[in-house]
Design an enzyme around this catalytic site. Sequence first.
Site, PDB file in Angstrom:
ATOM      1  N   THR A  83       0.820  -1.210   0.000  1.00 52.14           N
ATOM      2  CA  THR A  83       0.000   0.000   0.000  1.00 52.14           C
ATOM      3  C   THR A  83       0.854   1.261   0.000  1.00 52.14           C
ATOM      4  O   THR A  83       2.010   1.236   0.445  1.00 52.14           O
ATOM      5  CB  THR A  83      -0.899  -0.007   1.261  1.00 52.14           C
ATOM      6  OG1 THR A  83      -1.521   1.268   1.400  1.00 52.14           O
ATOM      7  CG2 THR A  83      -0.091  -0.264   2.527  1.00 52.14           C
ATOM      8  N   ASP A  84       0.266   2.367  -0.441  1.00 49.60           N
ATOM      9  CA  ASP A  84       0.980   3.654  -0.381  1.00 49.60           C
ATOM     10  C   ASP A  84       1.150   4.135   1.060  1.00 49.60           C
ATOM     11  O   ASP A  84       1.982   5.005   1.330  1.00 49.60           O
ATOM     12  CB  ASP A  84       0.255   4.720  -1.223  1.00 49.60           C
ATOM     13  CG  ASP A  84      -1.194   4.968  -0.829  1.00 49.60           C
ATOM     14  OD1 ASP A  84      -1.697   4.321   0.114  1.00 49.60           O
ATOM     15  OD2 ASP A  84      -1.831   5.839  -1.477  1.00 49.60           O
ATOM     16  N   GLU A  85       0.364   3.566   1.998  1.00 48.97           N
ATOM     17  CA  GLU A  85       0.402   4.078   3.371  1.00 48.97           C
ATOM     18  C   GLU A  85       1.747   3.841   4.059  1.00 48.97           C
ATOM     19  O   GLU A  85       2.041   4.484   5.072  1.00 48.97           O
ATOM     20  CB  GLU A  85      -0.727   3.452   4.202  1.00 48.97           C
ATOM     21  CG  GLU A  85      -2.077   3.770   3.612  1.00 48.97           C
ATOM     22  CD  GLU A  85      -3.252   3.508   4.550  1.00 48.97           C
ATOM     23  OE1 GLU A  85      -3.052   3.372   5.767  1.00 48.97           O
ATOM     24  OE2 GLU A  85      -4.374   3.450   4.042  1.00 48.97           O
TER      25      GLU A  85
ATOM     26  N   LYS B  74       2.178  -3.447   7.420  1.00 48.38           N
ATOM     27  CA  LYS B  74       2.422  -3.623   5.976  1.00 48.38           C
ATOM     28  C   LYS B  74       3.884  -3.289   5.653  1.00 48.38           C
ATOM     29  O   LYS B  74       4.540  -3.989   4.868  1.00 48.38           O
ATOM     30  CB  LYS B  74       1.489  -2.736   5.147  1.00 48.38           C
ATOM     31  CG  LYS B  74       0.034  -3.163   5.118  1.00 48.38           C
ATOM     32  CD  LYS B  74      -0.221  -4.522   4.486  1.00 48.38           C
ATOM     33  CE  LYS B  74      -0.036  -4.531   2.986  1.00 48.38           C
ATOM     34  NZ  LYS B  74      -0.450  -5.862   2.414  1.00 48.38           N
TER      35      LYS B  74
ATOM     36  N   TYR C 249      -1.726  -0.420  11.078  1.00 47.66           N
ATOM     37  CA  TYR C 249      -1.902  -1.108   9.786  1.00 47.66           C
ATOM     38  C   TYR C 249      -0.690  -0.880   8.899  1.00 47.66           C
ATOM     39  O   TYR C 249      -0.087  -1.834   8.389  1.00 47.66           O
ATOM     40  CB  TYR C 249      -3.178  -0.608   9.086  1.00 47.66           C
ATOM     41  CG  TYR C 249      -3.222  -0.945   7.604  1.00 47.66           C
ATOM     42  CD1 TYR C 249      -3.367  -2.256   7.166  1.00 47.66           C
ATOM     43  CD2 TYR C 249      -3.094   0.064   6.637  1.00 47.66           C
ATOM     44  CE1 TYR C 249      -3.392  -2.568   5.810  1.00 47.66           C
ATOM     45  CE2 TYR C 249      -3.132  -0.239   5.283  1.00 47.66           C
ATOM     46  CZ  TYR C 249      -3.276  -1.556   4.869  1.00 47.66           C
ATOM     47  OH  TYR C 249      -3.289  -1.856   3.531  1.00 47.66           O
TER      48      TYR C 249
HETATM   49  P1  NAD Z   1      -9.834  -7.137   2.309  1.00 49.35           P
HETATM   50  O1  NAD Z   1      -9.820  -6.856   3.782  1.00 49.35           O
HETATM   51  O2  NAD Z   1     -11.057  -6.825   1.528  1.00 49.35           O
HETATM   52  O3  NAD Z   1      -9.524  -8.685   2.060  1.00 49.35           O
HETATM   53  C1  NAD Z   1      -8.531  -9.375   2.745  1.00 49.35           C
HETATM   54  C2  NAD Z   1      -8.672 -10.849   2.428  1.00 49.35           C
HETATM   55  O4  NAD Z   1      -7.622 -11.564   3.103  1.00 49.35           O
HETATM   56  C3  NAD Z   1      -9.996 -11.460   2.919  1.00 49.35           C
HETATM   57  O5  NAD Z   1     -10.534 -12.325   1.929  1.00 49.35           O
HETATM   58  C4  NAD Z   1      -9.594 -12.248   4.159  1.00 49.35           C
HETATM   59  O6  NAD Z   1     -10.430 -13.364   4.419  1.00 49.35           O
HETATM   60  C5  NAD Z   1      -8.173 -12.673   3.795  1.00 49.35           C
HETATM   61  N1  NAD Z   1      -7.348 -12.944   4.976  1.00 49.35           N
HETATM   62  C6  NAD Z   1      -7.200 -12.142   6.070  1.00 49.35           C
HETATM   63  N2  NAD Z   1      -6.379 -12.740   6.956  1.00 49.35           N
HETATM   64  C7  NAD Z   1      -6.003 -13.925   6.408  1.00 49.35           C
HETATM   65  C8  NAD Z   1      -5.150 -14.973   6.830  1.00 49.35           C
HETATM   66  N3  NAD Z   1      -4.540 -14.934   8.030  1.00 49.35           N
HETATM   67  N4  NAD Z   1      -4.962 -16.020   6.012  1.00 49.35           N
HETATM   68  C9  NAD Z   1      -5.588 -16.087   4.804  1.00 49.35           C
HETATM   69  N5  NAD Z   1      -6.410 -15.133   4.363  1.00 49.35           N
HETATM   70  C10 NAD Z   1      -6.608 -14.056   5.153  1.00 49.35           C
HETATM   71  O7  NAD Z   1      -8.558  -6.396   1.739  1.00 49.35           O
HETATM   72  P2  NAD Z   1      -8.356  -5.599   0.368  1.00 49.35           P
HETATM   73  O8  NAD Z   1      -8.831  -4.226   0.550  1.00 49.35           O
HETATM   74  O9  NAD Z   1      -8.848  -6.422  -0.738  1.00 49.35           O
HETATM   75  O10 NAD Z   1      -6.755  -5.546   0.314  1.00 49.35           O
HETATM   76  C11 NAD Z   1      -6.017  -6.619  -0.256  1.00 49.35           C
HETATM   77  C12 NAD Z   1      -4.538  -6.295  -0.176  1.00 49.35           C
HETATM   78  O11 NAD Z   1      -4.265  -5.094  -0.881  1.00 49.35           O
HETATM   79  C13 NAD Z   1      -4.022  -6.074   1.244  1.00 49.35           C
HETATM   80  O12 NAD Z   1      -2.742  -6.640   1.332  1.00 49.35           O
HETATM   81  C14 NAD Z   1      -3.976  -4.566   1.385  1.00 49.35           C
HETATM   82  O13 NAD Z   1      -2.985  -4.177   2.305  1.00 49.35           O
HETATM   83  C15 NAD Z   1      -3.610  -4.155  -0.032  1.00 49.35           C
HETATM   84  N6  NAD Z   1      -4.077  -2.826  -0.440  1.00 49.35           N
HETATM   85  C16 NAD Z   1      -5.386  -2.455  -0.261  1.00 49.35           C
HETATM   86  C17 NAD Z   1      -5.816  -1.204  -0.720  1.00 49.35           C
HETATM   87  C18 NAD Z   1      -7.254  -0.762  -0.571  1.00 49.35           C
HETATM   88  O14 NAD Z   1      -7.560   0.387  -0.887  1.00 49.35           O
HETATM   89  N7  NAD Z   1      -8.165  -1.609  -0.147  1.00 49.35           N
HETATM   90  C19 NAD Z   1      -4.896  -0.341  -1.311  1.00 49.35           C
HETATM   91  C20 NAD Z   1      -3.566  -0.746  -1.473  1.00 49.35           C
HETATM   92  C21 NAD Z   1      -3.172  -1.995  -1.039  1.00 49.35           C
HETATM   93  O1  TDX Z   2     -16.293   6.484   8.375  1.00 48.59           O
HETATM   94  C1  TDX Z   2     -15.311   6.991   7.823  1.00 48.59           C
HETATM   95  N1  TDX Z   2     -15.190   8.338   7.769  1.00 48.59           N
HETATM   96  C2  TDX Z   2     -14.127   8.983   7.201  1.00 48.59           C
HETATM   97  O2  TDX Z   2     -14.068  10.222   7.182  1.00 48.59           O
HETATM   98  C3  TDX Z   2     -14.255   6.198   7.224  1.00 48.59           C
HETATM   99  C4  TDX Z   2     -14.334   4.700   7.244  1.00 48.59           C
HETATM  100  C5  TDX Z   2     -13.195   6.854   6.651  1.00 48.59           C
HETATM  101  N2  TDX Z   2     -13.110   8.206   6.656  1.00 48.59           N
HETATM  102  C6  TDX Z   2     -11.931   8.851   6.037  1.00 48.59           C
HETATM  103  C7  TDX Z   2     -10.582   8.333   6.518  1.00 48.59           C
HETATM  104  C8  TDX Z   2      -9.691   8.487   5.308  1.00 48.59           C
HETATM  105  O3  TDX Z   2      -9.166   9.803   5.255  1.00 48.59           O
HETATM  106  O4  TDX Z   2     -11.952   8.543   4.643  1.00 48.59           O
HETATM  107  C9  TDX Z   2     -10.644   8.290   4.132  1.00 48.59           C
HETATM  108  C10 TDX Z   2     -10.592   6.888   3.553  1.00 48.59           C
HETATM  109  O5  TDX Z   2     -10.713   5.982   4.628  1.00 48.59           O
HETATM  110  P1  TDX Z   2     -10.665   4.390   4.418  1.00 48.59           P
HETATM  111  O6  TDX Z   2     -11.669   4.012   3.394  1.00 48.59           O
HETATM  112  O7  TDX Z   2     -10.738   3.760   5.774  1.00 48.59           O
HETATM  113  O8  TDX Z   2      -9.237   4.191   3.741  1.00 48.59           O
HETATM  114  P2  TDX Z   2      -7.732   4.577   4.220  1.00 48.59           P
HETATM  115  O9  TDX Z   2      -7.635   4.721   5.675  1.00 48.59           O
HETATM  116  O10 TDX Z   2      -7.304   5.733   3.373  1.00 48.59           O
HETATM  117  O11 TDX Z   2      -6.952   3.236   3.793  1.00 48.59           O
HETATM  118  C11 TDX Z   2      -7.260   2.569   2.544  1.00 48.59           C
HETATM  119  O12 TDX Z   2      -6.322   2.838   1.540  1.00 48.59           O
HETATM  120  C12 TDX Z   2      -5.072   2.202   1.596  1.00 48.59           C
HETATM  121  C13 TDX Z   2      -7.416   1.053   2.735  1.00 48.59           C
HETATM  122  O13 TDX Z   2      -8.308   0.791   3.808  1.00 48.59           O
HETATM  123  C14 TDX Z   2      -6.091   0.385   2.971  1.00 48.59           C
HETATM  124  O14 TDX Z   2      -6.265  -1.033   3.045  1.00 48.59           O
HETATM  125  C15 TDX Z   2      -5.177   0.707   1.837  1.00 48.59           C
HETATM  126  O15 TDX Z   2      -3.906   0.160   2.062  1.00 48.59           O
END
Ligand code: NAD
Ligand code: TDX
Length: 351
Positions: free
Chosen positions: A132-134, A161, A157
């Site tokens: 992730t970019d975080e 990561k 988190y």
């Molecule tokens: P998500 O939370 O929707 O899904 C996570 C999946 O991993 C689920 O299916 C869960 O059952 C599985 N999982 C969790 N713990 C596990 C374990 N111990 N063993 C096997 N499976 C397990 O997550 P997402 O948003 O789809 O993110 C997927 C990946 O991409 C993550 O690594 C996250 O850090 C990265 N990522 C997410 C975002 C975003 O905006 N969502 C952005 C950049 C990177």
């Molecule tokens: O209820 C809310 N109110 C609110 O203001 C929630 C859930 C979020 N927010 C704000 C927090 C953030 O500034 O919105 C923005 C986006 O929040 P999230 O959807 O929780 O995402 P963020 O914290 O930016 O992280 C996401 O992007 C990077 C994903 O959850 C991560 O898994 C990914 O790595």
Amino acid sequence: MKRNILITGGAGFIGSHVVRLFVNNYPEYKIVNFDKLTYAGNLENLKDIENKPNYVFVKGDICDIDLVIKTIKELNIDSIIHLAAESHVDRSITDPFTFAQTNVMGTLSLLQAAKEIWKDNYEGKLFYHISTDEVYGSLGEEGFFTETTPYDPKSPYSAAKASSDHFVRAFNNTFGLPIVVSNCSNNYGPNQFPEKLIPLFINNILNSKPLPVYGKGENVRDWLYVVDHAKAIDAIFHNGKVGETYNIGGFNEWKNIDLIKVICRAMDKKLGRPDGTSETLITYVTDRAGHDHRYAIDASKINKELGWVPSLQFEEGIELTINWYFNNKLWIEGVTSGQYQNYYNSMYEGR
Ligand code: NAD
Ligand code: TDX
């Protein structure tokens, strides 16, 4: 070339789009979805491809190294695309240990298993880690994260990561494990669990519930449609250079409050409610602890080297997303029944 790919976290939001793309586009590959099915994992996300002959599901925990070893050996896995993780920042603030366990120890267990099984011949093997970019921390009003921006994670988190990213690179440096890493910005789209901003707000508007905006709503995120992320992963998996890192982003920065107003307007239109109805639900609540101000990705490396660019404009992506949630009310009902209400109350009640 035929590949046997283990995709971890394939039942989650991004993972399910990656599994679908690989199963449909590469019928000659075997795609093994390895997922623990936590609250975030949902096999409903993969209903359309579950009977395809090149798809296999294994229910398992990435921390269970014996099962990981057995799966890699028995299914003759030559590549891993690792997405499984605990992914929600707010949950990492209340329960950091689970994040260290899954994101750090789980990644280490996969690395160790892959290294032990593949070490005599790394030819044709790949460990692709999705990050992730975080991990780069938080930006001010100017600048972008590049692949060489120093790590500065600020939430439990992102700390977990970042730690997993370091382990992946350490296994490349120390043991020669062929790896590639990508760091992506915020994803949105179908199948995202309604704990993240966009699906949570769509669901609350559908139910005329308050929209909890953290702080002043001035934090900035760079949003990418999930299918474009899956396409970037495809490009990196096939054409990325071993040992390299690629940043992936949408070139699409939004201040939260501006994004929320776009969603409100689109939802009013879709629901046939008078313009302005959903905006009245906006409620400013206590800020997230340690809330990162701004993320913005410089995605020029993947663009120049692999020719990847986001295919959708944000307006198109948001419309597709809203339409999906409208057409999949049973999916939302399924994931918001049971434990979800407890989560919601613990996170938002009295905030
Ligand atoms: P998500 O939370 O929707 O899904 C996570 C999946 O991993 C689920 O299916 C869960 O059952 C599985 N999982 C969790 N713990 C596990 C374990 N111990 N063993 C096997 N499976 C397990 O997550 P997402 O948003 O789809 O993110 C997927 C990946 O991409 C993550 O690594 C996250 O850090 C990265 N990522 C997410 C975002 C975003 O905006 N969502 C952005 C950049 C990177
Ligand atoms: O209820 C809310 N109110 C609110 O203001 C929630 C859930 C979020 N927010 C704000 C927090 C953030 O500034 O919105 C923005 C986006 O929040 P999230 O959807 O929780 O995402 P963020 O914290 O930016 O992280 C996401 O992007 C990077 C994903 O959850 C991560 O898994 C990914 O790595």
